[in-house]
Scaffold this motif. Structure first.
Motif, PDB file in Angstrom:
ATOM      1  N   LYS A 105      22.593 -15.018  42.160  1.00  0.00           N
ATOM      2  CA  LYS A 105      23.113 -14.491  40.909  1.00  0.00           C
ATOM      3  C   LYS A 105      22.750 -13.301  40.255  1.00  0.00           C
ATOM      4  CE  LYS A 105      20.310 -18.036  37.966  1.00  0.00           C
ATOM      5  NZ  LYS A 105      20.516 -18.965  37.091  1.00  0.00           N
ATOM      6  N   PRO A 106      23.156 -12.683  39.170  1.00  0.00           N
ATOM      7  CA  PRO A 106      22.451 -11.558  38.447  1.00  0.00           C
ATOM      8  C   PRO A 106      20.933 -11.858  38.079  1.00  0.00           C
ATOM      9  CG  PRO A 106      24.643 -11.710  37.606  1.00  0.00           C
ATOM     10  CD  PRO A 106      24.419 -13.073  38.595  1.00  0.00           C
ATOM     11  N   ILE A 107      20.467 -10.987  38.077  1.00  0.00           N
ATOM     12  CA  ILE A 107      18.864 -10.840  37.666  1.00  0.00           C
ATOM     13  C   ILE A 107      18.649 -10.383  36.401  1.00  0.00           C
ATOM     14  CG2 ILE A 107      16.543 -10.265  38.123  1.00  0.00           C
ATOM     15  CD1 ILE A 107      17.121 -10.380  41.192  1.00  0.00           C
ATOM     16  N   SER A 108      17.965 -11.174  35.414  1.00  0.00           N
ATOM     17  CA  SER A 108      17.821 -10.514  34.126  1.00  0.00           C
ATOM     18  C   SER A 108      16.364  -9.848  34.015  1.00  0.00           C
ATOM     19  CB  SER A 108      17.672 -11.544  33.002  1.00  0.00           C
ATOM     20  OG  SER A 108      19.110 -11.963  33.100  1.00  0.00           O
ATOM     21  N   LEU A 109      16.121  -8.936  33.452  1.00  0.00           N
ATOM     22  CA  LEU A 109      14.944  -8.045  33.165  1.00  0.00           C
ATOM     23  C   LEU A 109      14.797  -8.139  31.755  1.00  0.00           C
ATOM     24  CD1 LEU A 109      15.171  -4.964  35.277  1.00  0.00           C
ATOM     25  CD2 LEU A 109      14.172  -7.308  35.958  1.00  0.00           C
ATOM     26  N   VAL A 110      13.782  -9.055  31.324  1.00  0.00           N
ATOM     27  CA  VAL A 110      13.706  -9.194  29.707  1.00  0.00           C
ATOM     28  C   VAL A 110      12.532  -8.315  29.217  1.00  0.00           C
ATOM     29  CG1 VAL A 110      13.120 -10.793  28.110  1.00  0.00           C
ATOM     30  CG2 VAL A 110      14.291 -11.700  30.341  1.00  0.00           C
ATOM     31  N   VAL A 111      13.092  -7.502  28.343  1.00  0.00           N
ATOM     32  CA  VAL A 111      12.149  -6.354  28.086  1.00  0.00           C
ATOM     33  C   VAL A 111      11.727  -6.740  26.313  1.00  0.00           C
ATOM     34  CG1 VAL A 111      12.014  -3.868  27.512  1.00  0.00           C
ATOM     35  CG2 VAL A 111      13.549  -4.961  29.266  1.00  0.00           C
ATOM     36  N   SER A 136      23.666  -7.722  40.805  1.00  0.00           N
ATOM     37  CA  SER A 136      23.421  -6.822  39.559  1.00  0.00           C
ATOM     38  C   SER A 136      22.207  -7.148  38.633  1.00  0.00           C
ATOM     39  CB  SER A 136      24.668  -7.028  38.426  1.00  0.00           C
ATOM     40  OG  SER A 136      24.997  -8.123  38.249  1.00  0.00           O
ATOM     41  N   ILE A 137      21.585  -6.026  37.939  1.00  0.00           N
ATOM     42  CA  ILE A 137      20.615  -6.481  37.242  1.00  0.00           C
ATOM     43  C   ILE A 137      20.915  -6.081  35.757  1.00  0.00           C
ATOM     44  CG2 ILE A 137      18.231  -5.553  36.791  1.00  0.00           C
ATOM     45  CD1 ILE A 137      18.302  -6.642  39.561  1.00  0.00           C
ATOM     46  N   THR A 167      14.754 -14.445  36.607  1.00  0.00           N
ATOM     47  CA  THR A 167      14.830 -13.820  35.075  1.00  0.00           C
ATOM     48  C   THR A 167      13.161 -13.286  35.381  1.00  0.00           C
ATOM     49  OG1 THR A 167      15.784 -15.984  34.190  1.00  0.00           O
ATOM     50  CG2 THR A 167      14.303 -14.601  32.800  1.00  0.00           C
ATOM     51  N   LEU A 168      13.099 -12.223  34.985  1.00  0.00           N
ATOM     52  CA  LEU A 168      11.757 -11.544  35.292  1.00  0.00           C
ATOM     53  C   LEU A 168      11.520 -10.760  34.035  1.00  0.00           C
ATOM     54  CD1 LEU A 168      12.678  -9.615  38.554  1.00  0.00           C
ATOM     55  CD2 LEU A 168      11.291 -11.657  38.203  1.00  0.00           C
ATOM     56  N   LEU A 169      10.089 -10.470  33.644  1.00  0.00           N
ATOM     57  CA  LEU A 169       9.398  -9.916  32.374  1.00  0.00           C
ATOM     58  C   LEU A 169       9.290  -8.499  32.899  1.00  0.00           C
ATOM     59  CD1 LEU A 169       8.413 -10.102  29.668  1.00  0.00           C
ATOM     60  CD2 LEU A 169       6.323 -10.857  30.740  1.00  0.00           C
TER      61      LEU A 169
END
Length: 323
Positions: free
Chosen positions: A30-36, A62-63, A89-91
């Protein structure tokens, strides 16, 4: 013997069917979230958007860049620390928060052990910028002026514990100047107030202020790295300005929740490295005033340990306390 061989093969096949192995085989699903951990704008957000498109292309998903500012980055760190351990989910971690928060804050909603490195993505020097109304043209003039007017100039930071906060406090300690700290939640409002002259000084990374310096809306007194910045070649380093002991560099890295399968982390790390190696990524980084620099997960651990040791010593020397 045949029975033993069959049992060995069966166990090997069974190991591939564990949840972790299956997760690694199907990643990404699934899409990957870059948490800023900051609002849009500045080094951290710029780094996230620099990597998001090529990374999505390479891994086939998608990102989504998710800005979650506030609480000196702790809201974003907590979100990723408690996220599913599946690599989706990445930081987008900022050195100021990742290194300084555990040193300065006794009650954090996350711990260093909650996160595992995927890799370093960008680094940036910092630049000491002042509003044009400050009647100085170089670092020595600035330090002399501030000493003649103690406590009359304010300096901005992206928040308590940020590199701009800690770095300026160390600068104050080394030079003996008196500046008043005004913390913000990220670079956006800080820059707006510095441009308006409500705050006179900002030590920050080039993406936040370079265009304003080039337009003459801010004056750059020095950069804090070991070499001059390509986008501001006329601005001397702190060493060239007469202060060789002051060196400040910021970094941005990707982290996943601890416990994410190593196969997933390695897949992400490989894709990140290939993304940063693309000529388009390097070109965009140059335009933004930052440097792409991949560091693998194992080396990131060493980098973090070294920074924690250095920053602990510096923070104690500067007597900085947040809680």
């Amino acid at each position: 013997m045949n029975t033993r061989r069959k049992l060995t093969r069966w166990l090997a096949l069974a190991s591939l069917c564990t949840p972790m192995a299956l997760m690694a085989q199907t990643f990404p699903s699934k899409p990957i979230s870059l948490v800023v951990p900051v609002p849009p704008g500045g080094l951290v957000d710029t780094s996230a958007r620099l990597i998001s498109e090529p990374l999505g292309r390479l891994i086939g998903q998608s990102i989504v860049v998710e800005n979650k500012g506030g609480a000196s980055g702790n809201l974003a760190y907590q979100q990723v620390a408690k996220a599913p351990k599946d690599g989706h989910t990445l930081l987008v971690s900022y050195s100021g928060y990742h290194v300084a928060n555990p040193i300065l804050m006794s009650k954090l909603p996350w711990e260093l052990k909650d996160l595992t490195p995927v890799g370093l993505i960008t680094v940036a020097t910092n630049v000491v910028a002042v509003h044009p109304t400050v009647p100085v043209n170089n670092m020595k003039e600035f330090i002399a002026y501030v000493k003649q007017n103690p406590g009359k100039l304010n300096y901005a930071s992206q928040g308590n514990g940020s590199v701009s906060h800690i770095g300026t406090e160390i600068f104050k300690q080394q030079t003996g100047v008196d500046l008043v700290h005004v913390p913000y939640k990220g670079s956006g409002q800080a820059i707006a107030d510095v441009l308006a002259g409500q705050v006179q000084v900002f030590m920050t990374t080039p993406p936040s202020v370079m265009q304003h310096i080039q337009a003459g809306k801010l004056k750059a007194l020095a950069v804090t790295g070991k070499k001059r910045h390509a986008g501001m070649p006329q601005v001397p380093t702190m060493a060239e300005a007469g202060y060789p002991n002051f060196d400040l560099e910021s970094w941005v890295a990707l982290y996943a929740p601890a416990g994410t399968p190593s196969a997933v982390v390695n897949q992400l790390a490989d894709a990140v490295k290939r993304s940063l190696d693309l000529p388009e990524s390097k070109q965009r980084a140059d335009q933004a005033g930052i440097e792409v620099r991949f560091v693998a997960p194992a080396e990131m651990t060493k980098l973090l340990d070294r920074d924690i040791a250095d920053w602990t010593q510096a923070i104690k020397a500067a007597n900085i306390k947040l809680d």
